[in-house]
Write an enzyme that holds these catalytic residues in place. Structure first.
Site, PDB file in Angstrom:
ATOM      1  N   ASN A 220       0.873  -1.179   0.000  1.00 11.80           N
ATOM      2  CA  ASN A 220       0.000   0.000   0.000  1.00 11.80           C
ATOM      3  C   ASN A 220       0.908   1.225   0.000  1.00 11.80           C
ATOM      4  O   ASN A 220       1.487   1.565   1.022  1.00 11.80           O
ATOM      5  CB  ASN A 220      -0.894  -0.044   1.245  1.00 11.80           C
ATOM      6  CG  ASN A 220      -1.724   1.218   1.404  1.00 11.80           C
ATOM      7  OD1 ASN A 220      -1.786   2.052   0.503  1.00 11.80           O
ATOM      8  ND2 ASN A 220      -2.367   1.359   2.556  1.00 11.80           N
TER       9      ASN A 220
ATOM     10  N   HIS B 126      -9.351   1.196   4.889  1.00 13.28           N
ATOM     11  CA  HIS B 126      -8.067   1.368   5.584  1.00 13.28           C
ATOM     12  C   HIS B 126      -8.269   2.292   6.784  1.00 13.28           C
ATOM     13  O   HIS B 126      -9.079   3.220   6.733  1.00 13.28           O
ATOM     14  CB  HIS B 126      -7.024   1.949   4.620  1.00 13.28           C
ATOM     15  CG  HIS B 126      -5.653   1.905   5.196  1.00 13.28           C
ATOM     16  ND1 HIS B 126      -5.209   2.842   6.092  1.00 13.28           N
ATOM     17  CD2 HIS B 126      -4.657   1.001   5.052  1.00 13.28           C
ATOM     18  CE1 HIS B 126      -3.967   2.521   6.466  1.00 13.28           C
ATOM     19  NE2 HIS B 126      -3.610   1.412   5.849  1.00 13.28           N
TER      20      HIS B 126
ATOM     21  N   SER C 197       3.914  -1.887  10.300  1.00 16.49           N
ATOM     22  CA  SER C 197       5.371  -1.927  10.497  1.00 16.49           C
ATOM     23  C   SER C 197       6.001  -3.270  10.110  1.00 16.49           C
ATOM     24  O   SER C 197       6.931  -3.737  10.779  1.00 16.49           O
ATOM     25  CB  SER C 197       5.728  -1.542  11.943  1.00 16.49           C
ATOM     26  OG  SER C 197       5.279  -0.217  12.229  1.00 16.49           O
TER      27      SER C 197
ATOM     28  N   GLY D 273       5.122   1.468   4.496  1.00 17.98           N
ATOM     29  CA  GLY D 273       6.430   2.089   4.261  1.00 17.98           C
ATOM     30  C   GLY D 273       7.441   1.223   3.528  1.00 17.98           C
ATOM     31  O   GLY D 273       8.107   1.681   2.584  1.00 17.98           O
TER      32      GLY D 273
HETATM   33  P1  13P Z   1       3.308   0.528   7.587  1.00 18.13           P
HETATM   34  O1  13P Z   1       3.820  -0.764   6.985  1.00 18.13           O
HETATM   35  O2  13P Z   1       4.007   1.740   7.040  1.00 18.13           O
HETATM   36  O3  13P Z   1       3.259   0.470   9.067  1.00 18.13           O
HETATM   37  O4  13P Z   1       1.788   0.691   7.074  1.00 18.13           O
HETATM   38  C1  13P Z   1       0.927  -0.375   7.202  1.00 18.13           C
HETATM   39  C2  13P Z   1      -0.308  -0.072   6.459  1.00 18.13           C
HETATM   40  O5  13P Z   1      -1.081   0.786   6.852  1.00 18.13           O
HETATM   41  C3  13P Z   1      -0.564  -0.798   5.216  1.00 18.13           C
HETATM   42  O6  13P Z   1      -1.846  -0.581   4.749  1.00 18.13           O
END
Ligand code: 13P
Length: 251
Positions: free
Chosen positions: A9, A94, A213, A235
């Site tokens: 994402n 989301h 994460s 991320g």
């Molecule tokens: P992170 O992997 O940046 O924590 O984001 C998770 C997320 O919201 C994926 O949809």
């Protein structure tokens, strides 16, 4: 057997030119990793570029949101048929959409029904906030999100739904949940709620991902859990080596 699933994402990151660069840099290596469904979800405006670049690969394209109405006076929204021209997947509900754009479970459910109608594989996100987590409301919140969000789809479509369990406190914070804790919520709350809606065999057929994460270093901890079928990655999906490393951990 549920096929592993990893989706990136990208959230509100990357211009069209940057999308071209990032996809070009990861396609070959990603395509070599077999027996896992791989999806990238860039912003709407880059979906056409992603679609063209990934057309002859085994990497799917997903949107990060869509509207439920088919067409009309809905300024700024994007319709299911428009998504379907470029994507096979769509992320729905989301936590950032719930937090910043007022999306409710009822609204997520309307979008899910639209995804079914337009033959899109929905990735439905559920997860408790930090406050709910700290006040021991995780089961109650995630169960309600699952049951209200996933209600009323035809029984033959239900197994195609992908659910992403993303504890809000773990998103973008570097503080991932643990494999064990996420597995408990997925098994005892999410699959149980699905079983109440569609029966045990559908609950066992639906892929449930962990998100929050996820990195190349911790992905295995989640993927080795019996009820976790993959990840929804934020991320780390913007970094070629990290994303490939995560997808490899499903093997
Ligand atoms: P992170 O992997 O940046 O924590 O984001 C998770 C997320 O919201 C994926 O949809």
């Amino acid at each position: 057997m549920r096929k592993p699933f990893v989706a990136g994402n990208w959230k509100m990151n990357k211009t069209i030119a940057e999308t071209r660069d990032l996809i070009s840099a990861m396609t070959e290596k990603l395509n070599e990793i077999k027996n896992v469904e791989k999806v990238v979800c860039p912003p709407f405006i880059s979906l056409q570029t992603a679609h063209e670049l990934l057309r002859n690969t085994e990497i799917g394209v997903g949107a990060q949101n869509m509207f439920w109405e088919e067409k009309g006076a809905f300024t700024g929204e994007v319709a299911p048929a428009m998504i379907k021209e470029l994507c096979d997947y769509v992320i729905l509900g989301h936590s950032e959409r719930r937090a910043y754009f007022g999306e409710t479970d009822a609204l997520v459910n309307k979008k899910l029904l639209a995804a079914q109608k337009f033959d899109l594989t929905p990735i439905v996100c559920v997860g408790e906030t930090l406050e709910q987590y700290e006040s021991n409301q995780t089961s109650q919140v995630v169960s309600a999100q699952t049951k209200l969000g996933l209600a009323d789809v035809p029984a033959d479509f239900a197994p195609r739904i992908v659910v992403a369990y993303e504890p809000v406190w773990a998103i973008g914070t570097g503080k991932a949940s643990t494999g064990e804790a996420a597995n408990v919520v997925i098994k005892d709350v999410i699959r149980k709620s699905i079983a109440e809606l569609y029966g045990e065999s559908t609950a066992q057929a639906i892929r449930v991902l962990y998100g929050g994460s996820v990195t190349g270093a911790n992905a295995k901890e989640f993927f080795s859990q019996p009820d976790i079928d993959g990840a929804l990655v934020g991320g780390a999906s913007l970094k070629v080596d990290d994303f490939i490393q995560i997808v490899k951990q499903t093997q």
